[in-house]
Design a protein around this motif. Structure first.
Motif, PDB file in Angstrom:
ATOM      1  N   ALA A 153      27.805  28.765  21.018  1.00  0.00           N
ATOM      2  CA  ALA A 153      29.210  28.668  21.425  1.00  0.00           C
ATOM      3  C   ALA A 153      30.125  29.235  20.341  1.00  0.00           C
ATOM      4  CB  ALA A 153      29.568  27.223  21.732  1.00  0.00           C
ATOM      5  N   ILE A 154      29.816  28.976  19.082  1.00  0.00           N
ATOM      6  CA  ILE A 154      30.621  29.543  17.984  1.00  0.00           C
ATOM      7  C   ILE A 154      30.520  31.063  17.983  1.00  0.00           C
ATOM      8  CG2 ILE A 154      30.721  29.788  15.469  1.00  0.00           C
ATOM      9  CD1 ILE A 154      30.240  26.848  15.228  1.00  0.00           C
ATOM     10  N   TYR A 155      29.310  31.583  18.200  1.00  0.00           N
ATOM     11  CA  TYR A 155      29.103  33.037  18.223  1.00  0.00           C
ATOM     12  C   TYR A 155      29.940  33.685  19.333  1.00  0.00           C
ATOM     13  CZ  TYR A 155      26.688  37.493  18.760  1.00  0.00           C
ATOM     14  OH  TYR A 155      26.407  38.820  18.864  1.00  0.00           O
ATOM     15  N   GLU A 156      29.920  33.101  20.521  1.00  0.00           N
ATOM     16  CA  GLU A 156      30.695  33.649  21.637  1.00  0.00           C
ATOM     17  C   GLU A 156      32.197  33.528  21.377  1.00  0.00           C
ATOM     18  OE1 GLU A 156      29.692  35.347  24.273  1.00  0.00           O
ATOM     19  OE2 GLU A 156      27.602  35.173  23.647  1.00  0.00           O
ATOM     20  N   TYR A 157      32.623  32.390  20.825  1.00  0.00           N
ATOM     21  CA  TYR A 157      34.043  32.175  20.551  1.00  0.00           C
ATOM     22  C   TYR A 157      34.540  33.134  19.466  1.00  0.00           C
ATOM     23  CZ  TYR A 157      38.352  29.799  19.236  1.00  0.00           C
ATOM     24  OH  TYR A 157      39.660  29.514  18.951  1.00  0.00           O
ATOM     25  N   ALA A 158      33.742  33.349  18.436  1.00  0.00           N
ATOM     26  CA  ALA A 158      34.147  34.211  17.324  1.00  0.00           C
ATOM     27  C   ALA A 158      34.212  35.676  17.738  1.00  0.00           C
ATOM     28  CB  ALA A 158      33.186  34.040  16.160  1.00  0.00           C
ATOM     29  N   GLY A 159      33.480  36.054  18.777  1.00  0.00           N
ATOM     30  CA  GLY A 159      33.483  37.440  19.233  1.00  0.00           C
ATOM     31  C   GLY A 159      34.807  37.876  19.817  1.00  0.00           C
ATOM     32  N   GLY A 160      35.566  36.940  20.334  1.00  0.00           N
ATOM     33  CA  GLY A 160      36.875  37.256  20.896  1.00  0.00           C
ATOM     34  C   GLY A 160      36.770  37.850  22.288  1.00  0.00           C
ATOM     35  N   TYR A 161      37.917  38.291  22.789  1.00  0.00           N
ATOM     36  CA  TYR A 161      37.960  38.848  24.136  1.00  0.00           C
ATOM     37  C   TYR A 161      38.887  40.054  24.191  1.00  0.00           C
ATOM     38  CZ  TYR A 161      42.449  36.457  24.709  1.00  0.00           C
ATOM     39  OH  TYR A 161      43.749  36.041  24.571  1.00  0.00           O
ATOM     40  N   ASP A 162      38.691  40.858  25.218  1.00  0.00           N
ATOM     41  CA  ASP A 162      39.573  41.966  25.554  1.00  0.00           C
ATOM     42  C   ASP A 162      40.007  41.775  26.998  1.00  0.00           C
ATOM     43  OD1 ASP A 162      39.299  43.246  23.093  1.00  0.00           O
ATOM     44  OD2 ASP A 162      37.607  44.458  23.770  1.00  0.00           O
ATOM     45  N   GLU A 163      41.173  42.286  27.318  1.00  0.00           N
ATOM     46  CA  GLU A 163      41.638  42.243  28.703  1.00  0.00           C
ATOM     47  C   GLU A 163      41.378  43.599  29.336  1.00  0.00           C
ATOM     48  OE1 GLU A 163      45.663  40.879  28.917  1.00  0.00           O
ATOM     49  OE2 GLU A 163      45.113  38.848  28.329  1.00  0.00           O
ATOM     50  N   VAL A 164      40.704  43.587  30.482  1.00  0.00           N
ATOM     51  CA  VAL A 164      40.357  44.817  31.178  1.00  0.00           C
ATOM     52  C   VAL A 164      40.731  44.671  32.663  1.00  0.00           C
ATOM     53  CG1 VAL A 164      38.471  45.403  29.609  1.00  0.00           C
ATOM     54  CG2 VAL A 164      37.994  44.081  31.648  1.00  0.00           C
ATOM     55  N   PRO A 165      40.983  45.803  33.342  1.00  0.00           N
ATOM     56  CA  PRO A 165      41.250  45.721  34.780  1.00  0.00           C
ATOM     57  C   PRO A 165      39.945  45.580  35.563  1.00  0.00           C
ATOM     58  CG  PRO A 165      41.433  47.982  34.038  1.00  0.00           C
ATOM     59  CD  PRO A 165      41.196  47.145  32.808  1.00  0.00           C
ATOM     60  N   ALA A 166      39.984  44.800  36.608  1.00  0.00           N
ATOM     61  CA  ALA A 166      38.830  44.613  37.483  1.00  0.00           C
ATOM     62  C   ALA A 166      39.298  44.728  38.926  1.00  0.00           C
ATOM     63  CB  ALA A 166      38.196  43.254  37.237  1.00  0.00           C
ATOM     64  N   THR A 167      38.380  45.059  39.804  1.00  0.00           N
ATOM     65  CA  THR A 167      38.683  45.220  41.223  1.00  0.00           C
ATOM     66  C   THR A 167      37.981  44.138  42.032  1.00  0.00           C
ATOM     67  OG1 THR A 167      38.761  47.607  40.890  1.00  0.00           O
ATOM     68  CG2 THR A 167      38.595  46.834  43.150  1.00  0.00           C
ATOM     69  N   VAL A 168      38.721  43.536  42.955  1.00  0.00           N
ATOM     70  CA  VAL A 168      38.123  42.561  43.871  1.00  0.00           C
ATOM     71  C   VAL A 168      37.358  43.365  44.920  1.00  0.00           C
ATOM     72  CG1 VAL A 168      38.573  40.740  45.534  1.00  0.00           C
ATOM     73  CG2 VAL A 168      39.988  40.919  43.481  1.00  0.00           C
ATOM     74  N   THR A 169      36.028  43.166  44.969  1.00  0.00           N
ATOM     75  CA  THR A 169      35.207  43.965  45.878  1.00  0.00           C
ATOM     76  C   THR A 169      34.913  43.273  47.196  1.00  0.00           C
ATOM     77  OG1 THR A 169      33.198  43.119  44.844  1.00  0.00           O
ATOM     78  CG2 THR A 169      34.087  45.199  44.014  1.00  0.00           C
ATOM     79  N   LYS A 170      34.926  41.958  47.204  1.00  0.00           N
ATOM     80  CA  LYS A 170      34.590  41.237  48.428  1.00  0.00           C
ATOM     81  C   LYS A 170      35.264  39.876  48.410  1.00  0.00           C
ATOM     82  CE  LYS A 170      30.542  39.489  50.884  1.00  0.00           C
ATOM     83  NZ  LYS A 170      29.092  39.312  50.842  1.00  0.00           N
ATOM     84  N   VAL A 171      35.852  39.488  49.516  1.00  0.00           N
ATOM     85  CA  VAL A 171      36.423  38.152  49.689  1.00  0.00           C
ATOM     86  C   VAL A 171      35.704  37.525  50.877  1.00  0.00           C
ATOM     87  CG1 VAL A 171      38.495  36.820  50.196  1.00  0.00           C
ATOM     88  CG2 VAL A 171      38.657  38.856  48.778  1.00  0.00           C
ATOM     89  N   TYR A 172      35.232  36.297  50.713  1.00  0.00           N
ATOM     90  CA  TYR A 172      34.469  35.652  51.785  1.00  0.00           C
ATOM     91  C   TYR A 172      34.661  34.144  51.738  1.00  0.00           C
ATOM     92  CZ  TYR A 172      31.181  34.994  47.944  1.00  0.00           C
ATOM     93  OH  TYR A 172      30.616  34.669  46.748  1.00  0.00           O
ATOM     94  N   VAL A 173      34.249  33.488  52.804  1.00  0.00           N
ATOM     95  CA  VAL A 173      34.339  32.040  52.915  1.00  0.00           C
ATOM     96  C   VAL A 173      32.955  31.464  52.640  1.00  0.00           C
ATOM     97  CG1 VAL A 173      34.813  30.119  54.468  1.00  0.00           C
ATOM     98  CG2 VAL A 173      36.223  32.171  54.556  1.00  0.00           C
ATOM     99  N   ALA A 174      32.899  30.461  51.781  1.00  0.00           N
ATOM    100  CA  ALA A 174      31.628  29.836  51.425  1.00  0.00           C
ATOM    101  C   ALA A 174      31.694  28.348  51.698  1.00  0.00           C
ATOM    102  CB  ALA A 174      31.323  30.087  49.955  1.00  0.00           C
ATOM    103  N   ARG A 175      30.548  27.796  52.015  1.00  0.00           N
ATOM    104  CA  ARG A 175      30.431  26.365  52.270  1.00  0.00           C
ATOM    105  C   ARG A 175      29.218  25.867  51.509  1.00  0.00           C
ATOM    106  NH1 ARG A 175      30.788  24.213  58.296  1.00  0.00           N
ATOM    107  NH2 ARG A 175      32.798  25.128  57.940  1.00  0.00           N
ATOM    108  N   SER A 176      29.361  24.756  50.782  1.00  0.00           N
ATOM    109  CA  SER A 176      28.266  24.257  49.957  1.00  0.00           C
ATOM    110  C   SER A 176      27.141  23.656  50.777  1.00  0.00           C
ATOM    111  CB  SER A 176      28.783  23.234  48.944  1.00  0.00           C
ATOM    112  OG  SER A 176      29.386  22.161  49.619  1.00  0.00           O
ATOM    113  N   SER A 177      27.449  23.094  51.928  1.00  0.00           N
ATOM    114  CA  SER A 177      26.426  22.556  52.824  1.00  0.00           C
ATOM    115  C   SER A 177      26.909  22.715  54.265  1.00  0.00           C
ATOM    116  CB  SER A 177      26.147  21.085  52.509  1.00  0.00           C
ATOM    117  OG  SER A 177      27.271  20.296  52.808  1.00  0.00           O
TER     118      SER A 177
END
Length: 129
Positions: free
Chosen positions: A20-44
């Motif tokens: 967790a420290i390794y991932e946190y220390a790596g930091g983040y960048d903001e990038v654009p992403a595209t929504v490819t699919k929108v759907y309805v889901a049901r757990s059961s």
């Protein structure tokens, strides 16, 4: 036996904390992403219905990275451009908040250490007093 099991659990908790420290220390960048699919889901079969979506973006190697089954609380539709936070090292995964993970790992490490390695008051010690 209890000390061995607690010791093994503590090792795994320590590895999780370091990760967790390794991932946190790596930091983040903001990038654009595209929504490819929108759907309805049901757990059961009779469970609650939720709307979910899939994202795609380009990582640092120029390959397409994706994340699936994200809860659509913002009402995105297919084709929308979204700005997301990804790990700064290679842009492969969505960046999360790792501070709660670090806190949980430390608390569980302390509890396991206390339970597994505390000294018990023996009846012999009580009789001598």
């Amino acid at each position: 036996m209890k000390k061995i099991i607690c010791g093994l659990i503590m090792i795994f908790l320590l590895l999780g904390f370091v990760s967790a420290i390794y991932e946190y220390a790596g930091g983040y960048d903001e990038v654009p992403a595209t929504v490819t699919k929108v759907y309805v889901a049901r757990s059961s079969h009779k469970g609650p219905v939720t709307e979910k979506y899939n994202l795609e973006w380009t990582n640092k190697a120029g390959e397409i990275a994706s994340e699936e089954a994200i809860r659509n609380k913002d009402g995105y539709s297919e084709g929308d451009m979204v700005t997301i936070k990804v790990d700064a090292r290679n842009h492969d995964t969505i960046y999360g908040n790792y501070i709660p993970y670090m806190i949980v790992y430390l608390v569980l490490f302390a509890i396991c250490g206390f339970v597994g390695f505390r000294k018990k008051n023996n009846e012999k010690e009580i009789k001598n007093v």
